[in-house]
Design an enzyme around this catalytic site. Structure first.
Site, PDB file in Angstrom:
ATOM      1  N   ASN A  16      -4.768  -6.258   8.214  1.00  0.00           N
ATOM      2  CA  ASN A  16      -4.940  -7.690   8.001  1.00  0.00           C
ATOM      3  C   ASN A  16      -4.324  -7.986   6.636  1.00  0.00           C
ATOM      4  OD1 ASN A  16      -5.769 -10.261   7.287  1.00  0.00           O
ATOM      5  ND2 ASN A  16      -7.849 -10.010   8.014  1.00  0.00           N
ATOM      6  N   ALA A  18      -4.422 -10.383   4.717  1.00  0.00           N
ATOM      7  CA  ALA A  18      -5.291 -11.105   3.786  1.00  0.00           C
ATOM      8  C   ALA A  18      -6.331 -10.192   3.126  1.00  0.00           C
ATOM      9  CB  ALA A  18      -6.005 -12.245   4.515  1.00  0.00           C
ATOM     10  N   CYS A  19      -6.427  -8.960   3.558  1.00  0.00           N
ATOM     11  CA  CYS A  19      -7.450  -8.027   3.074  1.00  0.00           C
ATOM     12  C   CYS A  19      -6.887  -7.115   1.990  1.00  0.00           C
ATOM     13  CB  CYS A  19      -7.966  -7.193   4.246  1.00  0.00           C
ATOM     14  SG  CYS A  19      -9.111  -5.892   3.762  1.00  0.00           S
ATOM     15  N   GLY A  20      -7.534  -7.118   0.836  1.00  0.00           N
ATOM     16  CA  GLY A  20      -7.105  -6.272  -0.278  1.00  0.00           C
ATOM     17  C   GLY A  20      -7.166  -4.792   0.049  1.00  0.00           C
ATOM     18  N   ARG A  23      -4.189  -4.015   2.312  1.00  0.00           N
ATOM     19  CA  ARG A  23      -2.937  -3.950   1.527  1.00  0.00           C
ATOM     20  C   ARG A  23      -2.909  -2.676   0.679  1.00  0.00           C
ATOM     21  NH1 ARG A  23      -4.475  -9.274   0.543  1.00  0.00           N
ATOM     22  NH2 ARG A  23      -4.901  -8.750  -1.630  1.00  0.00           N
TER      23      ARG A  23
END
Length: 123
Positions: A16, A18-20, A23
């Site tokens: 995802n 948007a997920c730190g 990433r």
């Protein structure tokens, strides 16, 4: 030690953007020059068969695959209702946004890489 077969299989990351943590897992893999495939599971929802396969590869309770976050609470869900494979699969088919991330698969093993450093055990 990985078998030759496992060593040659590509890694798959359910990601995802948007997920730190998600990433961070990709950054760790790139830093180690590991080749991998990305599946953005919010765009390409996993099928029942795929979810069942992932659950079979994960260590730990199946309930760990479900995010008990703000969205979970908004839906009025009870964590105790999602402690078995059948209920977790049904929930994630209906609400893929509740799937924990990132999920990293290599060979016959899968982990939830939260935090990303958990990937070390898989590599």
């Amino acid at each position: 030690m990985l078998s030759d077969e496992d060593a040659m299989e590509r890694i798959t990351v359910y990601h995802n953007p948007a997920c730190g943590n998600s990433r961070g897992a990709l950054e760790l893999l790139r830093a180690r020059d590991v080749e991998f495939d990305i599946i953005e599971y919010l765009k390409e929802h996993p099928t029942r068969e795929r979810l069942e396969k992932i659950i079979g590869m994960l260590e730990g309770p199946v309930a760990d695959l479900v995010r008990k976050d703000k969205r979970f609470k908004e839906l009025g869900l009870n964590p105790a209702d999602y402690a078995d494979k059948k209920s977790v699969v049904a929930l994630l088919l209906e609400h893929p946004e509740l799937m924990q991330r990132p999920i990293v698969i290599h060979g016959k093993r899968a982990i939830i890489a939260r935090p990303p450093e958990k990937l070390e055990a898989l590599l």
